[in-house]
Design a protein around this motif. Structure first.
Motif, short mmCIF file in Angstrom:
data_model
loop_
_atom_site.label_atom_id
_atom_site.label_comp_id
_atom_site.label_asym_id
_atom_site.label_seq_id
_atom_site.Cartn_x
_atom_site.Cartn_y
_atom_site.Cartn_z
N TYR A 199 -8.08 -4.84 -0.04
CA TYR A 199 -8.47 -3.52 0.45
C TYR A 199 -9.62 -3.03 -0.42
O TYR A 199 -9.42 -2.29 -1.37
CB TYR A 199 -7.30 -2.55 0.35
CG TYR A 199 -6.28 -2.68 1.47
CD1 TYR A 199 -6.34 -3.72 2.38
CD2 TYR A 199 -5.27 -1.74 1.61
CE1 TYR A 199 -5.41 -3.84 3.39
CE2 TYR A 199 -4.33 -1.85 2.62
CZ TYR A 199 -4.41 -2.90 3.51
OH TYR A 199 -3.50 -3.01 4.51
N LYS A 200 -10.80 -3.46 -0.08
CA LYS A 200 -11.91 -3.19 -0.98
C LYS A 200 -12.27 -1.71 -1.04
O LYS A 200 -12.64 -1.19 -2.07
CB LYS A 200 -13.13 -3.99 -0.55
CG LYS A 200 -13.06 -5.41 -1.04
CD LYS A 200 -14.39 -6.08 -0.85
CE LYS A 200 -14.67 -6.21 0.62
NZ LYS A 200 -15.97 -6.76 0.92
N ARG A 201 -12.14 -1.05 0.12
CA ARG A 201 -12.52 0.36 0.13
C ARG A 201 -11.53 1.18 -0.66
O ARG A 201 -11.91 2.09 -1.39
CB ARG A 201 -12.61 0.84 1.57
CG ARG A 201 -13.86 0.33 2.25
CD ARG A 201 -13.82 0.57 3.72
NE ARG A 201 -12.94 -0.36 4.38
CZ ARG A 201 -13.09 -0.76 5.65
NH1 ARG A 201 -14.10 -0.29 6.35
NH2 ARG A 201 -12.27 -1.59 6.21
N LYS A 202 -10.26 0.83 -0.53
CA LYS A 202 -9.24 1.52 -1.32
C LYS A 202 -9.51 1.29 -2.81
O LYS A 202 -9.44 2.21 -3.62
CB LYS A 202 -7.86 0.96 -0.95
CG LYS A 202 -7.24 1.65 0.22
CD LYS A 202 -6.51 2.86 -0.28
CE LYS A 202 -5.90 3.63 0.86
NZ LYS A 202 -5.56 4.98 0.46
N ALA A 203 -9.79 0.04 -3.14
CA ALA A 203 -10.04 -0.28 -4.55
C ALA A 203 -11.23 0.52 -5.05
O ALA A 203 -11.19 1.07 -6.16
CB ALA A 203 -10.30 -1.78 -4.69
N ARG B 272 -13.42 4.76 -8.32
CA ARG B 272 -14.21 5.97 -8.51
C ARG B 272 -13.38 7.04 -9.21
O ARG B 272 -13.89 7.77 -10.05
CB ARG B 272 -14.72 6.47 -7.16
CG ARG B 272 -15.73 7.55 -7.31
CD ARG B 272 -16.36 7.94 -6.00
NE ARG B 272 -16.85 9.29 -6.14
CZ ARG B 272 -16.15 10.35 -5.80
NH1 ARG B 272 -14.96 10.22 -5.29
NH2 ARG B 272 -16.65 11.56 -5.97
N GLN B 273 -12.10 7.10 -8.88
CA GLN B 273 -11.23 8.05 -9.58
C GLN B 273 -11.20 7.71 -11.07
O GLN B 273 -11.26 8.59 -11.92
CB GLN B 273 -9.81 8.00 -9.01
CG GLN B 273 -9.70 8.39 -7.57
CD GLN B 273 -9.96 9.86 -7.36
OE1 GLN B 273 -9.59 10.68 -8.19
NE2 GLN B 273 -10.63 10.21 -6.30
N ASP C 221 0.53 9.19 -5.92
CA ASP C 221 1.04 10.57 -5.88
C ASP C 221 1.65 10.95 -7.22
O ASP C 221 1.63 12.12 -7.61
CB ASP C 221 2.11 10.69 -4.79
CG ASP C 221 1.48 10.77 -3.42
OD1 ASP C 221 0.26 11.04 -3.38
OD2 ASP C 221 2.18 10.57 -2.43
N PHE D 62 -12.25 3.33 -3.94
CA PHE D 62 -11.88 4.74 -4.05
C PHE D 62 -11.20 5.01 -5.39
O PHE D 62 -11.54 5.95 -6.11
CB PHE D 62 -10.96 5.11 -2.89
CG PHE D 62 -10.45 6.51 -2.94
CD1 PHE D 62 -11.26 7.54 -2.52
CD2 PHE D 62 -9.20 6.81 -3.42
CE1 PHE D 62 -10.82 8.84 -2.56
CE2 PHE D 62 -8.74 8.10 -3.47
CZ PHE D 62 -9.56 9.12 -3.04
N PHE D 63 -10.23 4.13 -5.73
CA PHE D 63 -9.53 4.39 -6.98
C PHE D 63 -10.40 4.06 -8.19
O PHE D 63 -10.26 4.68 -9.23
CB PHE D 63 -8.19 3.64 -7.00
CG PHE D 63 -7.15 4.33 -6.18
CD1 PHE D 63 -6.53 5.46 -6.66
CD2 PHE D 63 -6.83 3.89 -4.92
CE1 PHE D 63 -5.59 6.13 -5.91
CE2 PHE D 63 -5.89 4.56 -4.16
CZ PHE D 63 -5.26 5.68 -4.65
N TYR E 54 -4.55 4.55 -12.38
CA TYR E 54 -5.58 4.37 -11.36
C TYR E 54 -6.22 2.99 -11.46
O TYR E 54 -6.55 2.37 -10.45
CB TYR E 54 -6.63 5.47 -11.47
CG TYR E 54 -6.22 6.78 -10.84
CD1 TYR E 54 -5.40 6.80 -9.72
CD2 TYR E 54 -6.67 8.00 -11.34
CE1 TYR E 54 -5.02 7.99 -9.14
CE2 TYR E 54 -6.30 9.20 -10.76
CZ TYR E 54 -5.47 9.18 -9.65
OH TYR E 54 -5.11 10.36 -9.07
N SER F 133 0.83 -1.20 0.00
CA SER F 133 0.00 0.00 0.00
C SER F 133 0.87 1.25 0.00
O SER F 133 0.49 2.26 -0.60
CB SER F 133 -0.98 -0.02 1.17
OG SER F 133 -0.31 0.16 2.37
N ALA G 103 -18.31 -2.03 -2.01
CA ALA G 103 -17.57 -1.37 -0.95
C ALA G 103 -18.41 -0.29 -0.29
O ALA G 103 -18.29 -0.04 0.90
CB ALA G 103 -16.30 -0.78 -1.51
N MET H 290 0.47 3.95 -2.85
CA MET H 290 0.19 5.35 -2.51
C MET H 290 1.22 6.27 -3.17
O MET H 290 0.87 7.34 -3.66
CB MET H 290 0.22 5.54 -1.00
CG MET H 290 -1.10 5.19 -0.36
SD MET H 290 -1.06 5.67 1.35
CE MET H 290 -0.72 4.18 2.16
#
Lengths: 1167, 135
Positions: free
Chosen positions: A366-370, A375-376, A339, A372-373, A354, A331, A403, A335
């Protein structure tokens, strides 16, 4: 950047798979491509039969026993990368054509087509064209060497055939690699990347470049060794390359060679995973990332940036490490990569980055992280403005729903399918790993409280699906969004109200007695007996909520559970429940009462493990008590989450005969009614009788907040429909007018960004329709006591008011500049049909100018309203002045027959403001009366103070009334779209704007002048009414004056001036008439000879009776054609106080002058 | 200097029970969503990190677009998450510690159901005051 990169991807031979020849259906193409793509790994051992060693192979350590070639098939090919010299795996090294022969009968054309297609890949070292399903005719044709036909056969032999062909292709690739490497070793090669500046090289740089060339060549040879499946050879070459690059300071190639060496290392020891190897890979890759970063810094000035290599390296390492144990490291890497997104210039690079990050986080768990990205990614897609991108965005967003807990149970399977499809379509390599995306736990919609996020995600799904024109997805997203926003049904929907037989209006007092749902005062008495009366109705399903707990540490499968009823008048519906270990669950058990009488429900009957038991509710208390005392082995805190349901005394239930049941439906959906402020709209409400008893009587009333927003209810419609038979329905209209949002609402709505202003109906601000209804009042002979109860239905009118047009400012223009009206305005203002019938030519070229040559303007007052449209729709504003009722205007303006006059529509686009002008000149009162000046004159009058006050009060009231009257005539209506319309509430604003100068607008001038053209002695109806202002003050005048018939030069023109007295007193005056030409020169000047006249034109003494008119005739003779203006003015002799006040004279002996506005004459030549 | 800071308390069931925008930067609605999204995503990292250390203050655990997420985990696994632009770690630590004390006071309230939303305006005021003091 490229999708799906991994450490091993340096060893894969890129093969473009291209459809050639006639059209191939996508499904068929996919089948053929899959046939080809299954051979992504070709064992070296199997190549032996096709391989012939022409010269000594440069790959000395080729592992013929266990090695393999890796092929990466790219369906549809790809654009050549500028970096392909740097990493040979980026080159397309072979081209495979796929042809469906039935659709392309001409083999010659297929061959030519393939050659054409292959030509766009100059780096290809081998090419094959596979043709499937040849027809018999094609089979017997002359063989072409570059087309390989697959005769129709079963799948198995087809696969075998394909394997042979791929092995042949691989063998020839291998031979080509050998040739290439031998040539490169002997002659050297020139390798360039976009980093090496194309511009002039200094001599120093030339020497440097020469030194570097050797190292680079070694690196590329290493690449080819790797592709040829010989990691040991590759490693040797890379080691040389690394040394050379380090010596020459070729940072970028140093990193590349290092990367190659890691790849060789990993490929070599593919099978094993030992921590030493992992540490080695990690160490080398961190170095690689450092080196790439240095290269980036060095070459910062250049146009191309190798930053994508740094990011790719990070992604490769992350993919290599991607395991739960290394989660922290991965991670951190990801991250860091995220950046780096800012440094990427190309939007598609960022997209790929992304996507990769999201995939890796997903793999990591990491489902929430996935999400999030993802969505990006979706947002990047949404920035592209096309339907495909929107479709992609939608699908990516759909993957995030797990998620964010916004999916329903049914869609989870489908989402997964979509997802798989999506990843496959995006990354045609076989390297997809969507396994981690399994919706592992399906959580119910409301379990998680990140509702803002849920709403945002759903809204984005909705937006993208609308853009992608996918009605099904939009519907589903919208429905889920609605569910998230909607509130539960009011429990009072089917509330029963006892009818009081003695009261005609039985519903009053029957409802809740206060604002509280629960009041201790009414329930207090009964709580002692702990028995509540519950009424159930025959034939209407009821539900009982039961909490089940499983204290066991294994899954409990309850085959069926239902309410046990001993009274025999209740049909219970069984349900089956699955209870996970140590959980509790609330279950709704339902049933239908069948007969009138009492129902007692002591417990429920449970079928579990083949045993039928009856669980009594009253035992639960003992159980809980026992558990609390430690007597029973169960943990009440863990098993029974809520203490609320612990000890419910089961109420006594009585079943009553069937009652009517009205169901209300708002036509057009149950969602909020979206209204702009001030919008007026009819809402249709359908009432359906879903019961078995007709509705005999009903009453509709309003309750709740904002009741005044309901303008009218069509009571007659539903009344006429009574009685409503079972199944019958009635639709009636309710007219709503949206209330105005208070500033706090606006603040909360965040309407400063109108594009995404949240439109959430505020709960509690809505009015409700309370409908009380009842069935027939029982048998006529039975007495009143058995009157069956009535019912109450509450229909919430979910009005969601959104900000509409805003009134920014209203002000009375000071008219320092004259107003200029064109004909069009005038016509629409007063619809003077009688004027439009002649001499249009003349009228059109004279714009109506209301200019006082002395003061600038003839005191036409314009009220300016500035309106701003903060919404996202277009508004049409329609300002109308209703002159209904009073005949005032008609007296003054005989030609104005219409009762109302309207300005043109003004269209206000979103985020624009517009100004609307309202001419205020039709509001004159007929008579200039003393009463208006009572206030001003009050001090002069020797009346008693009391009388004065009274008179003052009267006058004030009258004045206020006329102001209100004036204001109410001004209506600002708006339309938007096809069916939104409403009215802007601007009364207050107008009132403040007008307050100061209301007198001038309302009061007429004491004298009105008008000119007429008296033709041949008879007065032609060409007049212009004119109220001259008194000298010093401004006075509004009537519309501009013009002579209708043309007046000819060199001809005697008979005119007359008409003076009307608007006061209640006789006025004596000295009248004088002047004539001016366009230059403003006085034409009646003795010395000028342009106009001759007959009759008296100055110092005419006239006396006008109250409210009467006098006429003064005169004749003029124009010598020169042109435009002239006539003007009358008079000095009032012995002016009264009223006149003085009207004229706002400052001193009592000041002469009072009245002047008319100019009368325009167009004189045409006689020729 | 205008600063961004978004403070969220997440219960042990991963449900936000308190949210506050405590930064001095002018609010933008889309940004507020973005903050929540970042914080929500950071939960994944916190979940692993919380068991890897025995301190309550996890320092900065996640970042996105110049915004850093600092986290403090209570003994009951309630997470205080602060999204901020680069700022002194000490201040954030003190902020978290004081908020923890406030949170415990809320927790001691017999009418407060653990895991439910914190609606106390007093708490809100205090948290904002602390944010002004330390952030």
């Amino acid at each position: 950047m490229e999708p799906g990169v991994s450490i091993e991807s340096g060893s894969a031979i890129r093969v473009a798979v291209l459809p050639v020849g006639g059209p191939i259906s996508p499904a068929r193409l996919r089948d053929y491509a899959a046939l080809v793509a299954r051979h992504a790994r070709v064992d070296l051992a199997s190549l032996r039969p096709y391989y012939s060693e022409h010269q000594k192979s440069p790959f000395a350590h080729q592992p013929w026993g266990g090695g393999c070639l890796r092929l990466k098939f790219v369906l549809g090919g790809c654009v050549p990368s500028p970096w392909e010299d740097f990493q040979s795996s980026r080159k397309v090294l072979a081209v495979v054509g796929i042809c469906h022969l039935p659709s392309s009968p001409d083999l010659g054309r297929v061959a030519a087509d393939f050659v054409d297609a292959a030509r766009s890949y100059p780096s290809a070292l081998a090419s094959r064209c596979f043709a499937f399903c040849p027809t018999d005719a094609q089979l017997v044709q002359k063989k072409r060497d570059n087309i390989i036909m697959f005769p129709p056969s079963d799948q198995q032999s087809l696969e075998l055939h394909m394997l042979t062909m791929i092995q042949d292709l691989s063998a020839s690739l291998l031979m080509e690699f050998e040739k290439w490497v031998l040539r490169a070793e002997s002659t050297g090669t020139i390798l360039k990347t976009p980093l090496d500046s194309q511009s002039s090289l200094g001599s120093e740089e030339v020497i440097k470049a020469k030194k570097r060339r050797l190292g680079r060549a070694q690196k590329i040879i290493g690449d080819y060794c790797l592709l040829a499946g010989s990691p040991a050879d590759a490693n040797a070459h890379y080691a040389t390359a690394i040394e050379l690059a380090r010596l020459t300071g070729d940072v970028f190639w140093h990193a590349g060679a290092l990367e190659g060496s890691v790849c060789a290392l990993v490929v070599d020891r593919m099978a094993e995973s030992d921590p030493v190897l992992e540490d080695e890979v990690k160490f080398r890759y961190y170095t690689i990332i450092q080196l790439y970063r240095r290269a980036t810094l060095q070459d910062n000035a250049q146009r191309v940036s190798p930053v994508s290599f740094e990011l790719e390296a990070a992604l490769k390492l992350a993919r290599y490490l991607c395991r739960r144990q290394c989660a922290k490291e991965v991670s951190d890497l990801l991250m860091g990569a995220a950046d780096g997104a800012k440094a990427l210039i190309d939007a598609s690079d960022r997209l790929i980055l992304y996507i990769e990050i999201a995939r890796l986080f997903g793999t990591l768990g990491y489902k929430r992280k996935a999400a999030f990205f993802s969505r990006q990614v979706a947002q990047l897609y949404l920035q592209q403005d096309n339907a495909y991108a929107a479709m992609n965005a939608m699908q990516v967003l759909t993957t995030t729903t797990t998620a964010y807990h916004v999916q329903s149970r049914k869609t989870s399977k489908m989402d997964h399918g979509l997802l798989k499809l999506y990843w496959l379509s995006l990354f045609d390599s076989g390297n997809t790993d969507p396994g981690k995306w399994h919706p592992q736990s399906v959580v119910s919609l409301f379990e998680s409280q990140w509702s803002t996020l849920q709403m945002v995600v759903l809204r984005e799904i909705l937006m993208s699906s609308i853009r992608a024109a996918d009605p099904l997805s939009s519907w589903s997203a919208a429905a889920r969004l609605l569910r998230l926003h909607s509130f539960p049904l009011h429990p009072s929907q089917r509330e029963i109200v006892k009818r009081n037989p003695n009261k005609k209006e039985w519903w009053t007092g029957g409802g809740p007695s206060g604002p509280f749902i629960y009041t201790p005062f009414t329930k207090g008495g009964t709580s002692g007996t702990s028995k509540q009366e519950v009424n159930w109705i025959v034939g209407e399903p009821v539900q009982v909520m039961v909490e089940l707990a499983n204290p066991c540490s294994f899954d409990l499968i309850v085959e069926s559970i239902y309410l046990s009823v001993h009274s025999g008048n209740f049909d219970a519906f069984p349900v089956s429940v699955n209870l996970p270990p140590n959980t509790s669950k609330l279950v709704l058990l339902s049933g239908i009462p069948t007969q009138v009488g009492q129902v007692s429900i002591p417990g429920c009957i449970v079928h579990c493990f083949g045993v039928i038991t009856e669980h009594l509710f009253k035992e639960v208390d003992c159980l809980l008590l026992g558990a609390a005392q430690g007597l029973v082995l169960s943990d009440p805190f863990r098993c029974c989450g809520s203490s609320k349901f612990k000890s419910v005394n089961f109420p006594s239930i009585s079943v009553v005969p069937p009652l009517p049941l009205l169901v209300a439906n708002v036509v057009g959906g149950d969602g909020s009614i979206l209204l702009y402020e001030g919008e007026i709209r009819d809402v249709l409400i359908t009432l359906t009788n879903a019961g078995t008893v007709p509705v005999e009587e009903a009453n509709v009333a309003l309750s709740g907040k904002n009741q005044d927003s309901v303008i009218s209810i069509a009571h007659s419609t539903w009344k006429s429909a009574l009685p409503i038979k079972p199944g019958g329905e009635v639709t009636f209209a309710v007219t709503l007018r949206a209330w105005h949002l208070s500033p706090t609402d606006l603040e909360a709505d965040g309407s400063r960004s109108p594009a995404n202003s949240r439109r959430i109906a505020r709960e509690g601000s809505n009015p409700f329709l309370d409908i009380h209804y009842a069935g027939p009042s029982g048998n006529s002979e039975s007495n009143d006591v058995s009157l069956p109860p009535g019912r109450r239905l509450v229909v919430p009118l979910n009005i969601c008011v959104v900000q509409g047009m805003r009134l920014v400012r209203a002000r009375l223009l000071s008219m320092e500049l004259p107003a200029r009206f064109t004909d069009a305005h005038l016509r629409s203002v007063s619809s003077k049909d009688n004027l439009s019938n002649g001499s249009d030519a003349i009228r059109n070229d004279i714009s109506l100018l209301k200019i006082d040559p002395y003061k600038g303007s003839w005191d036409l007052r314009l009220l300016e309203l500035e309106l701003f449209n903060p919404t996202d729709v277009v508004f049409d504003v329609d300002v109308s002045v209703h002159l209904d009722g009073t005949s005032v205007e008609q007296k003054i303006l005989p030609e104005d027959k219409t009762a109302s006059s309207a300005c043109h529509k003004t269209r206000i686009d979103r985020d624009y403001s517009a100004r609307v002008l309202i001419p205020l000149e039709h509001f004159k009162l007929p008579v200039l009366d003393t009463s208006f000046f009572v206030k001003e004159n009050g001090s002069d009058e020797p009346l008693g103070s009391r009388a004065a006050t009274l008179a003052e009060k009267n006058a004030k009231a009258e004045l206020n009334a006329s102001i209100n009257n004036l204001i109410s005539k001004i209506k600002v209506k708006w339309h938007s779209g096809r069916n939104s319309s409403g009215e802007l509430n601007i009364k207050d604003a107008i009132q403040t704007a007008l307050q100061a100068s209301i007198m001038d607008i309302l009061l007429p001038d004491p004298l009105t002048f008008s000119f007429r053209h008296a033709k041949d002695g008879t007065t032609a109806k060409t007049d212009s009414s004119k109220e001259p202002g008194d000298g010093s003050s401004r006075s509004a005048d009537e519309s501009v004056l013009r002579c209708k018939d043309p007046i000819f030069a060199n001809e005697m023109t008979h005119m007359e001036v008409q003076i009307r007295n608007n006061t209640k007193e006789t006025i004596q005056m000295n009248l004088s008439i002047s004539c001016k030409d366009v230059a403003g020169e006085n034409c009646f000047d003795e010395n000028s000879a342009t106009v001759l006249w007959a009759g008296v034109l100055s110092d005419i003494y006239l006396e006008v009776q109250p409210l009467q008119e006098v006429v003064h005739p005169f004749s003029i003779y124009f010598l020169v054609p042109g435009d002239y203006s006539l003007q009358a003015a008079s000095v009032i002799i012995d002016a009264t106080d009223v006149l003085r006040a009207r004229a706002k004279a400052e001193s009592p002996d000041e002469p009072i002058l009245c002047r008319g506005s100019p009368f325009h004459i167009h004189v045409v030549g006689t020729a | 200097m205008a600063s961004t800071a978004c403070f969220v308390i997440v219960s042990k069931n991963d449900i936000p029970i308190y949210e506050a925008e405590v930064g001095s930067a002018p609010k933008r609605e889309d940004q507020a969503y973005q903050h929540q999204f970042i914080l929500h995503a950071a939960l994944d990292v916190v979940q692993d990190l919380a068991w890897a250390t025995n301190t309550m203050f996890l320092k900065s655990v996640d970042r996105f677009d110049d915004l850093v997420v600092s986290v403090y985990v209570t003994a009951g696994h309630t997470r205080f998450m602060l999204l901020h632009d680069s700022r002194s770690e000490d201040g954030i630590k003190s902020f978290f510690q004081e908020v923890h004390e406030l949170y415990i006071k809320i927790f001691l309230n017999p009418l407060y159901l653990p895991g439910s939303r914190i609606t106390s305006s007093h708490f809100d005021t205090k948290v904002r005051a602390l944010a002004r003091k330390y952030l």
